[in-house]
Write a protein that holds these residues in place. Sequence first.
Motif: not given
Length: 1085
Positions: A60-61, A98, A120, A122-125, A152, A176, A179, A184
């Motif tokens: 993540v990130g 992103h 960067k 995120k977990e939902n990617y 999370f 945002d 996303e 998002g």
Amino acid sequence: MKVIIKLTKMYKCGKCVLSPNWSVWSLGDGQPSEEIEKQNDTPPLSTLLIERPQSGSINVGGDITFVAKVEAKDLLRKPTIKWFKGKWMDLASKTGKHLQLKESFDRFTKIHTFEMHIIKAKENYAGNYRCEVTYKDKFDSCSFDLEVKGLFSDSTRQTQTPKLPFKSLGTDGQDDAGELDFSGLLKHREHKQEEVPEVDVWEILKNARPDEYEKIAFTYGITDLRGLLKRLKKTKKEEKKSEAFSKRLEPAYQVDKGGKIRLVVDLADPTVELKWYKNGQEIRPTPKFIFEHKGTQRIMVINNCQINDDAAYSVTAGEEKCTTELFVKELPVNIVKKLEPVKTTVNERIELECEVSEEGAKVRWMKNGVEVPTGVRSRYRVKSEGTKHWLIIEDATKDDTGTYSLMATGGTTEAHVQVDLLLGQPLKLNCEIYPGNIPGRWYKNGQLVQPSEHISIMNHNLDIESTTIHDAGDYTFVPEGYTQTLSAKVHIIDPPRVHLEALNAQDNTVTIVAGNKLRLEIPISGEPAPRVVWMKGERVILDSGSRMRAETFADHTCLTIDIAEREDTGNYKIVLQNEAGEDTASVKIKVVDIPDAPEAALVTDVGGDWCTMTWEPPRYDGGSPILGYFIERKKKQSSRWMRLNFDLCKETTFEPKKMIEGVPYEVRVFAVNAIGVSKPSEPSKPFIPLAVTSEPTVLVVDDVTDTTVTMKWRPPDTIGAAGLDGYQVEYCLEGTDEWILANKELTEKTRYTITGLPVEAKILVRVKAINAAGASAPRTIQHSILPPKIRIPRHLKQTYIRKVGEVLNEFLSFWPKVNWLKEGQPIDKTVSIRNSDCDSIMFIRKAERKHSGKYELSVQVENHVDSAMLDIQIVDLPGPPQAVKIEEVWGNNVALDWSPPKDNGNAPIIGYTIQKADKKTMEWYTCIEHYHRTCITVSDLVVGNEYYFRIYSENMVGLSESATVTKNSALIMKEGMQLKIPEYNDRDFTEPPTFTQPLINTFAVAGYNATLNCSVRANPRPKVLWMKNKITIIDDPRYRMFSNQGVCTLEIRKPSPFDGGVYTCKAVNDLGEAHVDCKLEVKEE
């Protein structure tokens, strides 16, 4: 103080050109960065990807890049690529901080590289992604997975309210934007802090009317209404027993738009009056609403259900009422024809076209996710006709650049519109600032912009009247005293153009000789640098070809053919493409070559030493007109061909001569055009020259009777290789023209008797010699009289020359009375005459000069006389020259002069021989022989010696018996002695070219060098040109040309039989020109 800055025209461009590679980045402007080509609904599978994206995992990130590569060697345009997450979410509109998409193209390797950068993460990617590549009718795709490690915290897991299945696009400046999940970009509901009492929703639904279901679902956050109805149907609901209805209506019904539905109830009492209602309004029977009775069942049929039929229906039986809800399901409107991307320039018309599956369907036009205004004052005009819908923009501006989409109930289609500033158009940048009295400065690529004739700056405006390529760049306005700035990127484009005028060729036609190398360079222009494709017909010429290849450089394109062939002739098309447009041009390449060999010659007629031949022109003239033909012949058993003509034969017929009778020959033909000589034709069929014999000689009457005539003759003088088969005798009665054959079979004898003649008849008789070549000319005579005829041998028909003292013996045949005269007088007694019945011999035992002259021979038979003239010349040695004297002595040179001899020996003087002798030794040495003039300068004499000179004259017999010697001697003075130089008047030595020594016909042996020499005199020095068959020899490595002191030499290196022909040396200066010719024949070794 509050400062408001507004840039009224913001020129954006998601492209920048880097050489030799170009890259495309999209940095959150909400627009796809590539053109989308028109695709078929179900494109066939094809392999386009040479490198596919691979699955990966990140924390993540973290950042990750997925790469796809497509080879473009056989592609005329850039392929279209789409990135998806899951099955349907297109990532082109989700670019931002992103997510970034990049494209690049390597001109050297011809490979397109497409990259997707996730920044960067995120977990939902996490999830499944897909890459699709299309080009015309080709399609390829690849799926890959992304794993995002890390969860999370529990504190972040909070219950959220249900979310709508769509989200709006991110805009510039939003955090945002980019996303990849649905949530998002949604507006989150804030949870109330107070506790909500628990409510049993199902109990509420069971007790509610069907028309209240949607309101309850919305109040309690239930989104799946269809699922709610199905579940509600399965829930057993306590119903009160009805006295009027034994079976009530279902709580809800669903039907497709345009379909038919039946609403059925069962009555407990069939006699009860029944009424149907729609939204409280009573329904009357119509073709749409049909009422049926079937026992206790009462049925209402609704035909052709439409949206307005979606309502609450009820039925009353007495005091009781039964209700239901009808839901009409509207079929989705699908996209039949998608929008296509558009690239245009400012002030041009833009027209976006889309086709849907249903006529009159309602659609929405969007630009960058915002609905397009279509009012009366709007710049956008919407038009629809049947299933087709158009969005029209009349005068495009830079602001019209963006992603346009059409939304229907069954789907969405989108296309990118790029409006660029065309080269030469005006550019206006306006920055509105409040308050307006704040000064500022304009910068281009970080450099301060100063006003000039080309650029005008007034207040906060920057105007360029006519843009150039150098005006492209990043423009920034910086207010004084403030840190805020506004920037605009200006991208100048120039349509591609092919500059064929640089060829300087008529009708754009380039001519090249077969076998040579062609490098055709054509200037091109355009910004950005256009992509160039060379085509011949439907075939694309690649830059990797071995013999033919196309190359593109910064300012020109080049077509190279290493070895030109006939098949390379044709029209070549040049296609230039860039984002500003397209340009095409055609160039015709004509490859000329030597012609094909003619067909085999046909010999149509044959003589004793000649024949007549014909042939057809070659099928292919090499792209250049046929100038003529060369003809060769050879004996059948030999391998050596001999050239028959050195001047080109313009016709397709020729008559070879001087062949040997009876020997088989073959002939062949060469075709000649401006390029060269063709290969030889196939040899003709062998033929044998045959000639008829000469006519029989001395035809006389041997005997005559009342009814017969006996003739006799001598054989022909000339009997060729065909031999003599026999004789044919014919006669003709006097007064008629009909010749009658006397002997039906040939007779080999030289005597024949004609029988069966009328008594006292006079006839004419003729005899023919017959062989394989045919009949000879006839010898004709009347049976009673034979006119005299003198036969003179061929060598006596011209002047007959003999030397003094030689024997002279001349034989002439005749019949019968002979008389000889010399110059009209009887001949001398020293000449002997011998006569016979049929010939006469003149004999001189020892010829003398006095025997020269013209002799006349006359023969008489009754009243018929024939005569012949003989010219006899008796020649002798000439006398010595006269008056040989020394004209002048200077340096080591002596000038001599003399007169021709008095007695030339009865023959022309052909030259002189000059000799010298030192006075001390008196030994004679020859200086020069066969000298034609009567004056000469003898050089290279020894200084200090004294010389005498003598000269012999020469004719066809030889040198004179004696020579004439100079009376005085010539003393060559030593150095140091003074010489009085006489005064001479200036003389004009300029003269036009004159050849003092012509070219001589030459025979050469194949494989050995041959030289041709001549000498020319001219002042000023002439320019010397050599030609073969009237074609100038220029830069041919087989020839070397020399010119030294007026002597011109042409050296032919290792000639072949094809080098034979007529060679010409031409000298040219300001006063005139002259030329000499000779024939060169090259023989096989």
